[in-house]
Design a protein around this motif. Structure first.
Motif, PDB file in Angstrom:
ATOM      1  N   TYR A 169       0.826  -1.213   0.000  1.00  0.00           N
ATOM      2  CA  TYR A 169       0.000   0.000   0.000  1.00  0.00           C
ATOM      3  C   TYR A 169       0.859   1.263   0.000  1.00  0.00           C
ATOM      4  CZ  TYR A 169      -2.740   3.899   1.676  1.00  0.00           C
ATOM      5  OH  TYR A 169      -3.296   5.146   1.795  1.00  0.00           O
ATOM      6  N   THR A 170       1.849   1.311   0.861  1.00  0.00           N
ATOM      7  CA  THR A 170       2.670   2.517   0.986  1.00  0.00           C
ATOM      8  C   THR A 170       3.390   2.829  -0.319  1.00  0.00           C
ATOM      9  OG1 THR A 170       2.976   2.137   3.360  1.00  0.00           O
ATOM     10  CG2 THR A 170       4.561   3.580   2.279  1.00  0.00           C
ATOM     11  N   ARG A 171       3.961   1.816  -0.944  1.00  0.00           N
ATOM     12  CA  ARG A 171       4.666   2.039  -2.210  1.00  0.00           C
ATOM     13  C   ARG A 171       3.698   2.424  -3.323  1.00  0.00           C
ATOM     14  NH1 ARG A 171       7.998  -2.495  -4.195  1.00  0.00           N
ATOM     15  NH2 ARG A 171       6.934  -3.992  -2.832  1.00  0.00           N
ATOM     16  N   ALA A 176       1.083   6.574  -6.839  1.00  0.00           N
ATOM     17  CA  ALA A 176      -0.158   7.206  -7.275  1.00  0.00           C
ATOM     18  C   ALA A 176      -0.132   8.709  -6.987  1.00  0.00           C
ATOM     19  CB  ALA A 176      -1.354   6.546  -6.593  1.00  0.00           C
ATOM     20  N   ALA A 177       0.455   9.092  -5.852  1.00  0.00           N
ATOM     21  CA  ALA A 177       0.520  10.511  -5.502  1.00  0.00           C
ATOM     22  C   ALA A 177       1.278  11.307  -6.558  1.00  0.00           C
ATOM     23  CB  ALA A 177       1.174  10.680  -4.133  1.00  0.00           C
ATOM     24  N   GLU A 178       2.293  10.680  -7.144  1.00  0.00           N
ATOM     25  CA  GLU A 178       3.040  11.344  -8.213  1.00  0.00           C
ATOM     26  C   GLU A 178       2.180  11.552  -9.455  1.00  0.00           C
ATOM     27  OE1 GLU A 178       6.364   8.827  -8.917  1.00  0.00           O
ATOM     28  OE2 GLU A 178       7.319   9.237  -6.980  1.00  0.00           O
ATOM     29  N   ARG A 179       1.130  10.743  -9.580  1.00  0.00           N
ATOM     30  CA  ARG A 179       0.217  10.839 -10.722  1.00  0.00           C
ATOM     31  C   ARG A 179      -1.033  11.654 -10.388  1.00  0.00           C
ATOM     32  NH1 ARG A 179       2.707   8.962 -15.212  1.00  0.00           N
ATOM     33  NH2 ARG A 179       0.626   8.668 -16.095  1.00  0.00           N
ATOM     34  N   TYR A 211      -9.966   5.728  -4.618  1.00  0.00           N
ATOM     35  CA  TYR A 211      -9.122   6.618  -5.423  1.00  0.00           C
ATOM     36  C   TYR A 211      -9.717   8.020  -5.378  1.00  0.00           C
ATOM     37  CZ  TYR A 211      -6.247   3.192  -8.065  1.00  0.00           C
ATOM     38  OH  TYR A 211      -5.329   2.254  -8.450  1.00  0.00           O
ATOM     39  N   TRP A 212      -8.926   8.993  -4.934  1.00  0.00           N
ATOM     40  CA  TRP A 212      -9.386  10.386  -4.889  1.00  0.00           C
ATOM     41  C   TRP A 212      -8.447  11.266  -5.716  1.00  0.00           C
ATOM     42  CZ3 TRP A 212      -9.395  10.659   1.193  1.00  0.00           C
ATOM     43  CH2 TRP A 212     -10.441   9.865   1.693  1.00  0.00           C
ATOM     44  N   PRO A 213      -8.973  12.258  -6.433  1.00  0.00           N
ATOM     45  CA  PRO A 213      -8.097  13.231  -7.099  1.00  0.00           C
ATOM     46  C   PRO A 213      -7.410  14.108  -6.053  1.00  0.00           C
ATOM     47  CG  PRO A 213     -10.400  13.830  -7.391  1.00  0.00           C
ATOM     48  CD  PRO A 213     -10.405  12.509  -6.711  1.00  0.00           C
TER      49      PRO A 213
END
Length: 275
Positions: A169-171, A176-179, A211-213
């Protein structure tokens, strides 16, 4: 092939020494399959999960082939190893939402893990937490504690399940945060391939995760989502009592839901899904 199991979304077929895991276009909310399918959903989930399996290639997983499948299942099926599944849903939470929020508001804790006071809906947790549940074949999964997993599986296995869950999850959340995507929480399933604890089912899909923007994240309110929370919210708004049968989904909600799954796939993978 022999059809051996029908889940809420996936079907499982026995084919020689391997299994075929086939994702349908069915959508399930509150453990009830709604009568209206979401076009392309099975293929979108399968391709997103396959992408993540490759991203986490260092973690043993059940995938044998993403292409050696019957033509009628192409794009929405994978050939996998049969596993002896661990009877625990392994959930990681990095943000407070859903059933975790409900439990926190009632007890100040989630799965026995005490959290700081004053947290709001959508708040980021101080660190990701492992909040397992039962794995019900029918009905609703129930929250359990890490100690419950220890009692069921033994301490060594429980610690391995927790550590794998939080690591993946952490990785994944960091990528995902970078995206521009927040993965608020997710669930994994593990099984045994001989004596090797192996990741199965699906990985960080928009069915198994919130998943949230990131640009729209605002704690203290429900978040706009790329996942089936959109359908949950619509279903709730109809006054449905969360018992079968579920309501028919209108065309505009079907189209919007497909668009959200498509957007999640494109943001994470960088690939373009046909309109």
């Amino acid at each position: 092939m022999r059809h051996i199991h029908a889940g809420k979304v996936r079907d499982l077929y026995e084919d020689g020494d391997s299994l075929l895991l086939v994702a349908s276009d069915r959508v399930s909310v509150y453990d009830v399959v709604l009568p209206t399918p979401i076009p392309d959903k099975g293929a979108l989930l399968t391709q997103l999960s396959n992408w993540w399996f490759e991203y986490f290639a260092g973690v043993p997983n059940h995938v044998l082939s993403t292409t050696d499948v019957p033509a009628e299942f192409a794009g929405r099926a994978v050939r996998v190893k049969p596993l002896k599944m661990v009877q625990v849903e392994c959930i990681a939470r990095g943000y407070l939402s859903g059933s975790g929020l409900k439990e926190y508001r009632s007890t100040g804790a989630v799965s026995g893990i005490a959290l700081p006071t004053g947290l709001r809906e959508g708040d980021k947790l101080p660190e990701p937490i492992f909040t397992p549940t039962t794995k019900a074949s029918v009905g609703h999964d129930e929250s359990i504690t890490f100690d419950d997993v220890v009692q069921q599986e033994g301490r060594e296995v429980a610690e391995r399940l927790r550590d794998l869950t939080l690591d993946i999850y952490t990785r994944g959340a960091a990528y995902a945060a970078e995206r521009g995507v927040i993965i608020a929480d997710t669930k994994f399933e593990f099984g045994w391939d001989g004596d090797v604890l192996t990741l199965g089912d699906e990985v960080l899909t928009s069915d198994s995760s919130r998943y949230w923007p990131a640009a729209e994240w605002e704690p203290g309110r429900p978040q706009r989502s790329f996942d089936k929370q959109f359908v949950r919210d619509w279903a709730t708004s109809t006054g449905w009592d969360r018992e079968p049968p579920g309501p028919e989904i209108p065309a505009e909600i079907v189209d919007a839901t497909r668009g959200k799954y498509r957007e999640a796939y494109q943001l994470i993978t960088g690939a373009v899904w046909p309109a």
